[in-house]
Design a protein around this motif. Sequence first.
Motif, PDB file in Angstrom:
ATOM      1  N   SER A 156       0.844  -1.191   0.000  1.00 48.79           N
ATOM      2  CA  SER A 156       0.000   0.000   0.000  1.00 48.79           C
ATOM      3  C   SER A 156       0.881   1.243   0.000  1.00 48.79           C
ATOM      4  O   SER A 156       1.948   1.257   0.639  1.00 48.79           O
ATOM      5  N   TYR A 157       0.392   2.263  -0.676  1.00 51.11           N
ATOM      6  CA  TYR A 157       1.150   3.494  -0.752  1.00 51.11           C
ATOM      7  C   TYR A 157       0.338   4.636  -0.160  1.00 51.11           C
ATOM      8  O   TYR A 157       0.182   5.688  -0.729  1.00 51.11           O
ATOM      9  N   ARG A 158      -0.183   4.402   1.032  1.00 51.06           N
ATOM     10  CA  ARG A 158      -0.964   5.449   1.686  1.00 51.06           C
ATOM     11  C   ARG A 158      -0.045   6.481   2.294  1.00 51.06           C
ATOM     12  O   ARG A 158       1.065   6.183   2.739  1.00 51.06           O
ATOM     13  N   ARG A 159      -0.564   7.684   2.325  1.00 52.59           N
ATOM     14  CA  ARG A 159       0.191   8.770   2.931  1.00 52.59           C
ATOM     15  C   ARG A 159       0.104   8.645   4.454  1.00 52.59           C
ATOM     16  O   ARG A 159      -0.978   8.477   5.007  1.00 52.59           O
ATOM     17  N   PRO A 160       1.248   8.713   5.105  1.00 59.50           N
ATOM     18  CA  PRO A 160       1.199   8.592   6.570  1.00 59.50           C
ATOM     19  C   PRO A 160       0.466   9.750   7.215  1.00 59.50           C
ATOM     20  O   PRO A 160       0.528  10.878   6.744  1.00 59.50           O
ATOM     21  N   LYS A 161      -0.242   9.420   8.322  1.00 59.26           N
ATOM     22  CA  LYS A 161      -1.008  10.439   9.025  1.00 59.26           C
ATOM     23  C   LYS A 161      -0.062  11.355   9.800  1.00 59.26           C
ATOM     24  O   LYS A 161       0.964  10.924  10.337  1.00 59.26           O
ATOM     25  N   VAL A 162      -0.451  12.595   9.849  1.00 57.54           N
ATOM     26  CA  VAL A 162       0.318  13.573  10.612  1.00 57.54           C
ATOM     27  C   VAL A 162      -0.166  13.510  12.073  1.00 57.54           C
ATOM     28  O   VAL A 162      -1.354  13.720  12.358  1.00 57.54           O
ATOM     29  N   ARG A 163       0.731  13.215  12.963  1.00 58.86           N
ATOM     30  CA  ARG A 163       0.391  13.082  14.395  1.00 58.86           C
ATOM     31  C   ARG A 163       0.517  14.441  15.049  1.00 58.86           C
ATOM     32  O   ARG A 163       1.571  15.077  14.995  1.00 58.86           O
ATOM     33  N   ARG A 164      -0.561  14.819  15.672  1.00 57.70           N
ATOM     34  CA  ARG A 164      -0.581  16.095  16.356  1.00 57.70           C
ATOM     35  C   ARG A 164      -0.275  15.898  17.843  1.00 57.70           C
ATOM     36  O   ARG A 164      -0.674  14.910  18.435  1.00 57.70           O
ATOM     37  N   SER A 165       0.421  16.853  18.387  1.00 62.69           N
ATOM     38  CA  SER A 165       0.765  16.783  19.806  1.00 62.69           C
ATOM     39  C   SER A 165      -0.473  17.040  20.647  1.00 62.69           C
ATOM     40  O   SER A 165      -1.235  17.967  20.376  1.00 62.69           O
ATOM     41  N   SER A 166      -0.668  16.194  21.669  1.00 63.98           N
ATOM     42  CA  SER A 166      -1.849  16.314  22.530  1.00 63.98           C
ATOM     43  C   SER A 166      -1.454  16.611  23.963  1.00 63.98           C
ATOM     44  O   SER A 166      -2.162  16.242  24.888  1.00 63.98           O
ATOM     45  N   GLY A 167      -0.327  17.264  24.227  1.00 67.44           N
ATOM     46  CA  GLY A 167       0.065  17.612  25.591  1.00 67.44           C
ATOM     47  C   GLY A 167       1.414  17.039  25.953  1.00 67.44           C
ATOM     48  O   GLY A 167       2.037  16.296  25.182  1.00 67.44           O
ATOM     49  N   THR A 168       1.837  17.363  27.143  1.00 65.58           N
ATOM     50  CA  THR A 168       3.126  16.893  27.644  1.00 65.58           C
ATOM     51  C   THR A 168       2.917  15.818  28.710  1.00 65.58           C
ATOM     52  O   THR A 168       1.829  15.638  29.252  1.00 65.58           O
ATOM     53  N   ILE A 169       4.034  15.145  29.028  1.00 67.63           N
ATOM     54  CA  ILE A 169       3.981  14.076  30.042  1.00 67.63           C
ATOM     55  C   ILE A 169       3.766  14.673  31.428  1.00 67.63           C
ATOM     56  O   ILE A 169       3.103  14.072  32.282  1.00 67.63           O
ATOM     57  N   SER A 170       4.295  15.874  31.653  1.00 69.57           N
ATOM     58  CA  SER A 170       4.121  16.489  32.968  1.00 69.57           C
ATOM     59  C   SER A 170       2.655  16.771  33.268  1.00 69.57           C
ATOM     60  O   SER A 170       2.231  16.704  34.438  1.00 69.57           O
ATOM     61  N   GLN A 171       1.854  17.041  32.227  1.00 72.25           N
ATOM     62  CA  GLN A 171       0.421  17.237  32.453  1.00 72.25           C
ATOM     63  C   GLN A 171      -0.241  15.932  32.924  1.00 72.25           C
ATOM     64  O   GLN A 171      -1.095  15.931  33.813  1.00 72.25           O
ATOM     65  N   GLY A 172       0.155  14.812  32.344  1.00 72.21           N
ATOM     66  CA  GLY A 172      -0.379  13.513  32.793  1.00 72.21           C
ATOM     67  C   GLY A 172       0.032  13.179  34.210  1.00 72.21           C
ATOM     68  O   GLY A 172      -0.754  12.647  35.001  1.00 72.21           O
ATOM     69  N   VAL A 173       1.282  13.516  34.572  1.00 76.11           N
ATOM     70  CA  VAL A 173       1.746  13.282  35.947  1.00 76.11           C
ATOM     71  C   VAL A 173       0.963  14.144  36.922  1.00 76.11           C
ATOM     72  O   VAL A 173       0.605  13.713  38.025  1.00 76.11           O
ATOM     73  N   SER A 174       0.656  15.395  36.514  1.00 74.80           N
ATOM     74  CA  SER A 174      -0.131  16.282  37.375  1.00 74.80           C
ATOM     75  C   SER A 174      -1.534  15.733  37.596  1.00 74.80           C
ATOM     76  O   SER A 174      -2.062  15.783  38.725  1.00 74.80           O
ATOM     77  N   LEU A 175      -2.138  15.181  36.543  1.00 71.48           N
ATOM     78  CA  LEU A 175      -3.459  14.558  36.713  1.00 71.48           C
ATOM     79  C   LEU A 175      -3.387  13.375  37.677  1.00 71.48           C
ATOM     80  O   LEU A 175      -4.295  13.154  38.484  1.00 71.48           O
ATOM     81  N   PHE A 176      -2.303  12.599  37.592  1.00 78.64           N
ATOM     82  CA  PHE A 176      -2.136  11.447  38.481  1.00 78.64           C
ATOM     83  C   PHE A 176      -2.003  11.900  39.933  1.00 78.64           C
ATOM     84  O   PHE A 176      -2.585  11.305  40.852  1.00 78.64           O
ATOM     85  N   CYS A 177      -1.240  12.962  40.172  1.00 77.67           N
ATOM     86  CA  CYS A 177      -1.055  13.444  41.541  1.00 77.67           C
ATOM     87  C   CYS A 177      -2.344  14.009  42.115  1.00 77.67           C
ATOM     88  O   CYS A 177      -2.555  13.970  43.327  1.00 77.67           O
TER      89      CYS A 177
END
Length: 598
Positions: A416-437
Amino acid sequence: MSSFDRDFGGHNFEPVEKTVLLDDMAAQLLERRPPGDPELANEYRILVVDPAGQEWEYPIRGEVLLGRSEENQIMIEDRAVSRHHLAINTDGKLFWFQDLNSGNGTQLNGEYVQEGWLTGGEEIIIGNSRIYFLIPGSATDNAEPQADDLPMDPGSLVAAPIQDAASLVATPSPASPAAAPEAEEDDEGGKWLALALVVFVLGLGVAGLGAWFLYKRLGAGKKPTVIGQTSARSSLKKLQHGNKLIQEGKFAEASRFFRMAASSVPESNSYRSTFLERANIAGIEAIAKKYYNEAKKLYYEEDKACDAYGSLKKVSKRSSLFKKADKLRKRIFNKDIKRSLRMIDLMIASNNPVERKKARKKLQELQYCDTDLPGIKQRLTKLNQPHTPNTPSVPDPRSARRPPPPPRRRRYRRPSYRRPKVRRSSGTISQGVSLFCKGQYAASIVHFSRIIGSSSGSKRRKARRYRSAVKTFKRYINSGSAYGLLKAHRAARKISNCNLSKYKGRLAKAFIKEAKRNEGRSRYAAAYRSYRKALRYNGGSSAAKSGLRRIKKKATKLYGQAEVLMDVDPNEAKKFLRQVISILPPSDPIYRKAKSKL
């Protein structure tokens, strides 16, 4: 008025002693008779002499309490005697006494003691009263010079003869006035004679006093006691405790107590052999109980019939468990070992080398359990003979190699010769750690999943690790078990150090709970480790510290039992030492002592 008339005479006499009749047996014990009564001549008895000079004899047929109170079997009106002063007891063969923590104490033959044996002729002094222990056939001979019969001044024994001699010498003869000088010479001779007599008497007194002091110093005339006065009470208590342990089924401890009781008795005593015999019987029962319980555990719980059969063989025929052990041994032989022997015979008859090898291995296992099993040696001899099969052996179908399966054909797929999807940034790891705390675990998992889908490289790998740690924490944080909380704690440490003190407290409580459960099931090694882990997460936990002290005390008790059983049952002692080693850490001094004993 004599003491006999005062006791048996006038009608207005009130007896000094008041006897309290507790029951029929007490009335028989408290029967008192005057000294020298022929009815008590063939019994063990005591002669009580109170301060008033009254003498009474009492037979000793059981426990007798003496004191000033009316609650005693023998009441003595003596202000120097305590309310409950002395107890005299017997078991039919031996007689002993014990001071009941009196104020003025008890003297035996002039020495203050707490308890002692009575063998006949002893003098016991309590307060101002005296008690003599008399054996059957001994006459009551307690006549001592009274105070009224003795002179008030010892010099009066010599003063009267001196006065008479002086008067005889000083009186002149009226018939011869010229004999005055001779009378004076006779007077001087009489004085020197009286002085020599006084010196002679004083010398005899000093010599007698020295002989009495030497007699008391060397302890001559004392009857040798059967057991030391200081160890009589402890020996009796150990003997009673040993009998109680035998009734409760604690034979190892009973053997230890009987040996301790025997060690406190001289070798010349006939009871020493009785103590040692009971100790040997208790040791045999302890070993038999150990092997019988081990065989039951191996057979019913672990399904090891061969090992159980070997353990039952070690039960002694002198023990009370031999019949039960023999019954279980026959059951194991008829139900399990016979079946194994039949299978071995079939393997030997198959003429298959593989089966014969298996048969040899099974026979060696049976022989290891019991070398006296019938038919083992004959079967091994038959297996050692060279194998000469009459018929060609059939190859084992399991040993034949199967051909490899054919290779699978792969299906062609067009690339297959599909065009790869462009991955958009959805935040940083520190934000996930803050949610955990903050405690938003589900939101933290979603955040890390978005990072994984929109990033690559090291950030993606780190987000995966954090998401896995959050999932583990969320799964085990409410489990309630110590190991579940430990997993949650380790997962939280991988993410962040926030709120770890709260989790440490819960983790310490969980380990303490698990340690108490293991301690209740006698799993002291596991309980010790759990208490140590609880202290690791909460160093100020009083429950963990008290639990460690209890287990160390238990290990010390096990070590003491192992030391006592080292001469009686070395295998049981080594078992206790291994338990001590498994409970305590190598830094503990008791651990090092147990290791050196092994």
